[in-house]
Design a protein around this motif. Structure first.
Motif, PDB file in Angstrom:
ATOM      1  N   SER A  80      11.563 -47.128 103.868  1.00  0.00           N
ATOM      2  CA  SER A  80      13.296 -47.338 103.897  1.00  0.00           C
ATOM      3  C   SER A  80      14.106 -46.056 103.690  1.00  0.00           C
ATOM      4  O   SER A  80      15.165 -46.270 104.361  1.00  0.00           O
ATOM      5  CB  SER A  80      13.302 -48.299 102.593  1.00  0.00           C
TER       6      SER A  80
ATOM      7  N   VAL B  46       6.776 -48.504 100.972  1.00  0.00           N
ATOM      8  CA  VAL B  46       8.175 -49.305 101.177  1.00  0.00           C
ATOM      9  C   VAL B  46       9.292 -48.325 100.977  1.00  0.00           C
ATOM     10  O   VAL B  46      10.385 -48.254 101.694  1.00  0.00           O
ATOM     11  CB  VAL B  46       8.319 -50.552 100.479  1.00  0.00           C
ATOM     12  N   THR B  47       9.168 -47.490 100.023  1.00  0.00           N
ATOM     13  CA  THR B  47       9.858 -46.459  99.837  1.00  0.00           C
ATOM     14  C   THR B  47      10.093 -45.452 100.916  1.00  0.00           C
ATOM     15  O   THR B  47      11.290 -45.057 101.276  1.00  0.00           O
ATOM     16  CB  THR B  47       9.765 -45.807  98.408  1.00  0.00           C
TER      17      THR B  47
ATOM     18  N   ALA C  60      14.315 -44.968 107.200  1.00  0.00           N
ATOM     19  CA  ALA C  60      15.343 -45.966 108.074  1.00  0.00           C
ATOM     20  C   ALA C  60      16.991 -45.592 107.753  1.00  0.00           C
ATOM     21  O   ALA C  60      17.682 -45.448 108.259  1.00  0.00           O
ATOM     22  CB  ALA C  60      15.050 -47.306 107.576  1.00  0.00           C
TER      23      ALA C  60
ATOM     24  N   GLY D   1      17.529 -50.948 105.238  1.00  0.00           N
ATOM     25  CA  GLY D   1      16.739 -49.673 104.622  1.00  0.00           C
ATOM     26  C   GLY D   1      17.350 -49.454 103.068  1.00  0.00           C
ATOM     27  O   GLY D   1      16.434 -49.342 102.096  1.00  0.00           O
ATOM     28  N   SER D   2      18.675 -49.626 102.844  1.00  0.00           N
ATOM     29  CA  SER D   2      19.111 -49.404 101.540  1.00  0.00           C
ATOM     30  C   SER D   2      18.588 -50.606 100.529  1.00  0.00           C
ATOM     31  O   SER D   2      18.379 -50.454  99.519  1.00  0.00           O
ATOM     32  CB  SER D   2      20.510 -49.469 101.527  1.00  0.00           C
ATOM     33  N   ARG D   3      18.703 -51.777 100.923  1.00  0.00           N
ATOM     34  CA  ARG D   3      18.164 -52.771 100.231  1.00  0.00           C
ATOM     35  C   ARG D   3      16.488 -52.680  99.877  1.00  0.00           C
ATOM     36  O   ARG D   3      16.085 -52.838  98.777  1.00  0.00           O
ATOM     37  CB  ARG D   3      18.155 -54.166 100.639  1.00  0.00           C
ATOM     38  N   LEU D   4      15.842 -52.241 100.861  1.00  0.00           N
ATOM     39  CA  LEU D   4      14.359 -52.179 100.707  1.00  0.00           C
ATOM     40  C   LEU D   4      13.957 -50.830  99.909  1.00  0.00           C
ATOM     41  O   LEU D   4      13.027 -50.624  99.094  1.00  0.00           O
ATOM     42  CB  LEU D   4      13.726 -51.949 102.093  1.00  0.00           C
ATOM     43  N   LEU D   5      15.057 -49.840  99.994  1.00  0.00           N
ATOM     44  CA  LEU D   5      14.843 -48.628  99.150  1.00  0.00           C
ATOM     45  C   LEU D   5      14.871 -48.800  97.778  1.00  0.00           C
ATOM     46  O   LEU D   5      14.083 -48.578  96.936  1.00  0.00           O
ATOM     47  CB  LEU D   5      15.729 -47.665  99.571  1.00  0.00           C
TER      48      LEU D   5
END
Length: 127
Positions: A46, A42-43, A49, A7-11
């Motif tokens: 994520s 996506v933001t 998540a 989630g942090s990578r996708l954020l």
């Protein structure tokens, strides 16, 4: 742990795509709104998540609450944009567009502010 990491990578990626969509909009690229909408989706996903992950990268109640508000606000803006895209008349005459849009416009900056305060408290308490 894995959900928070993904989630942090996708954020970060979602925010980059969102900003890239606005750069494309300034350059008058026809599909800039599609890129911006994808970045917003996506933001929102994520942030949700990271908010619900068992061991998030951002620890603390304030950061998690801010991420939850960011997810709800970004989702409201996305829903408002999707509803407005399919209309043939003025979207501001539709109650759902206005309701979701106002919700997104109110909750997104509050969530970002709470995340900023939580990160500032975390880094200022170290030094």
């Amino acid at each position: 742990m894995r959900l928070g990491w993904i989630g942090s990578r996708l954020l970060g990626g979602g925010i980059a795509v969102f900003i890239g969509g606005y750069v494309l909009a300034v350059m008058a690229v026809p599909y800039a709104n599609l890129v911006t909408g994808f970045g917003m989706a996506v933001t929102a996903l994520s942030a949700a998540a990271v908010c619900i992950s068992p061991r998030p990268p951002f620890v603390g109640r304030l950061a998690r609450f801010g991420l939850g508000l960011l997810a709800i606000g970004a989702g409201g803006l996305l829903i408002s944009n999707v509803i407005a895209a399919g209309m043939t008349f003025d979207p501001l005459e539709s109650a759902p567009v206005v309701l979701f849009g106002v919700t997104g416009l109110l909750l997104t900056p509050v969530g970002l502010l709470l995340i900023g305060i939580a990160l500032a408290r975390r880094y200022l308490s170290r030094g």
